[in-house]
Design a protein around this motif. Sequence first.
Motif, PDB file in Angstrom:
ATOM      1  N   GLU A 417       0.848  -1.193   0.000  1.00  0.00           N
ATOM      2  CA  GLU A 417       0.000   0.000   0.000  1.00  0.00           C
ATOM      3  C   GLU A 417       0.884   1.243   0.000  1.00  0.00           C
ATOM      4  O   GLU A 417       1.807   1.360   0.816  1.00  0.00           O
ATOM      5  N   LEU A 418       0.592   2.160  -0.899  1.00  0.00           N
ATOM      6  CA  LEU A 418       1.370   3.389  -1.012  1.00  0.00           C
ATOM      7  C   LEU A 418       0.712   4.568  -0.311  1.00  0.00           C
ATOM      8  O   LEU A 418       1.389   5.416   0.261  1.00  0.00           O
ATOM      9  N   GLY A 419      -0.607   4.654  -0.393  1.00  0.00           N
ATOM     10  CA  GLY A 419      -1.312   5.784   0.205  1.00  0.00           C
ATOM     11  C   GLY A 419      -1.632   6.843  -0.835  1.00  0.00           C
ATOM     12  O   GLY A 419      -1.415   6.682  -2.047  1.00  0.00           O
ATOM     13  N   GLY A 420      -2.124   7.976  -0.328  1.00  0.00           N
ATOM     14  CA  GLY A 420      -2.560   9.021  -1.237  1.00  0.00           C
ATOM     15  C   GLY A 420      -1.440   9.923  -1.707  1.00  0.00           C
ATOM     16  O   GLY A 420      -1.457  10.435  -2.827  1.00  0.00           O
ATOM     17  N   SER A 421      -0.460  10.191  -0.849  1.00  0.00           N
ATOM     18  CA  SER A 421       0.646  11.090  -1.190  1.00  0.00           C
ATOM     19  C   SER A 421       1.952  10.433  -0.761  1.00  0.00           C
ATOM     20  O   SER A 421       2.135  10.129   0.426  1.00  0.00           O
ATOM     21  N   TRP A 422       2.859  10.236  -1.686  1.00  0.00           N
ATOM     22  CA  TRP A 422       4.064   9.464  -1.401  1.00  0.00           C
ATOM     23  C   TRP A 422       5.161   9.763  -2.427  1.00  0.00           C
ATOM     24  O   TRP A 422       4.907  10.310  -3.503  1.00  0.00           O
TER      25      TRP A 422
END
Length: 496
Positions: A417-422
Amino acid sequence: MTAPVPVPRQRTGSAAERLPAAVAGKPVDAADSADTDDAVDLDSLDTLVTTDPGLDSDADLDSGADIDSDLDLDSGANIDSDSDSDSDLDSDLGLDSGSRSDITLGDLTLLVIEDDPTGTFTAPEQPEGAATRLRVRTARNLTEAERLLTDDIHCILVDLALPGIPGMDEGDGLAPLKHVLRLAPRHAVLALAAEGDAERAAAAVREGAQDYLFRDELDGRLLSRAIRYAVERKRADVAQRQLTESRLRAQENARLERGLLPTPLLQGSDLRFAAHYRPGRSRALLGGDFYDTVRTPDGTVHAMIGDVCGHGPDEAALGVELRIAWRALTLAGLCGDRLLSTLQQVLEYERESEEIFATVCTVDIAPDGRRAGLCLAGHPSPLITRKGLAGELLPYEEGGPALGVLPRARWPRRQVELGGSWSLMMYTDGLMEGRIGPGSKQRLGQEGMVDMVNDQLALGLRDDDLLEAAVARAREMNGGELTDDVAVLLLGRGKS
């Protein structure tokens, strides 16, 4: 007392007087002359030394030291201002000692090819105490000259009246000279002409001879200076030609290597992209590290980074092959284990030996940018940074071996999982194999690399600035240039 004889005519365009103009590349008028008919006793002239055909004879000649000051051609002169010394130039260009002649040699060896039925050549003798001796070898024809031509010959004096050999163009008055130039491309060549043959003498220089002399003007000082000038000019010509060829090859290689560097295919993607690449080889643009990024029609962004063991041009070429193969396989729809298994086959077919292997890390980011698939083939895990959090490594426990190590290996694909901002930073081991300080034996390592990147993030650096600063900091901690190739790739989404 013998009867007086006329003094040979002296021309203003003689070899000794024309040296500065010739070096400067200025045209020289070979026809200029001044007639002098004064007579002097033969006893006042220098004694002529006759040599037997094919044998060496020594005649003391003037050292011609003033030629260096006239021409600024001392033995240590640099051919190109970009080189620090003559020895550097030889090293860069691969000049061997056979293409050079040391201007400070005590003896000079001259091969004379002369149209003389008696097979003799007279060399003017200088007063006792002269610093240089001239060793003369004579050849009656071109066939004999080829036999006498050895590496210790400094200069060749070719009689333009020399008859040709079977197969030569009888209408070409310079055919024998051209044959000698082809026979001895590394030797200095002087043309010997009759007084009234100035036009052909000048044509000989245009054809490739270093200079010309008139037969009835020969004296010890003139011959010594002319030989020294011809040897030094040939040396400079060879060095300049090889320098030009080297520069052309370097430019061609640079264009080729630039063309082999990857161009990201991210049209239609909102992801940020940055990359930094520094080969370990001196003056190279490509090393064994490689990377690439493409977006497939379904919106998935695929990224890859890899490292071929070794640092030479063969490893760089193999890295390019693997990168191109990865792009083709990715665009063909392969991913994960299937892609890496096929890539290993390419490596096995293309590598020079079975000891060559490559580490690879692949990431495929979903179209929404919130999750990704990760495959590791003996390669360090990527570093991910999320908004407000310190950077950390992605899970790497389920990775497979490097490509080319195990014939039937498997490379599991792990969902992360990366997420929304990365920001996701992929790198090769050259970034973390440097020392932690000048003189230290301890390596930076993965943990030290993560801390170092977090320090740069704390300074507010992002994307290209972050990569440049990270590599610069690793080099600074190492106390100098990093010895391994370094490739760093960054993909980001939003403001991480």
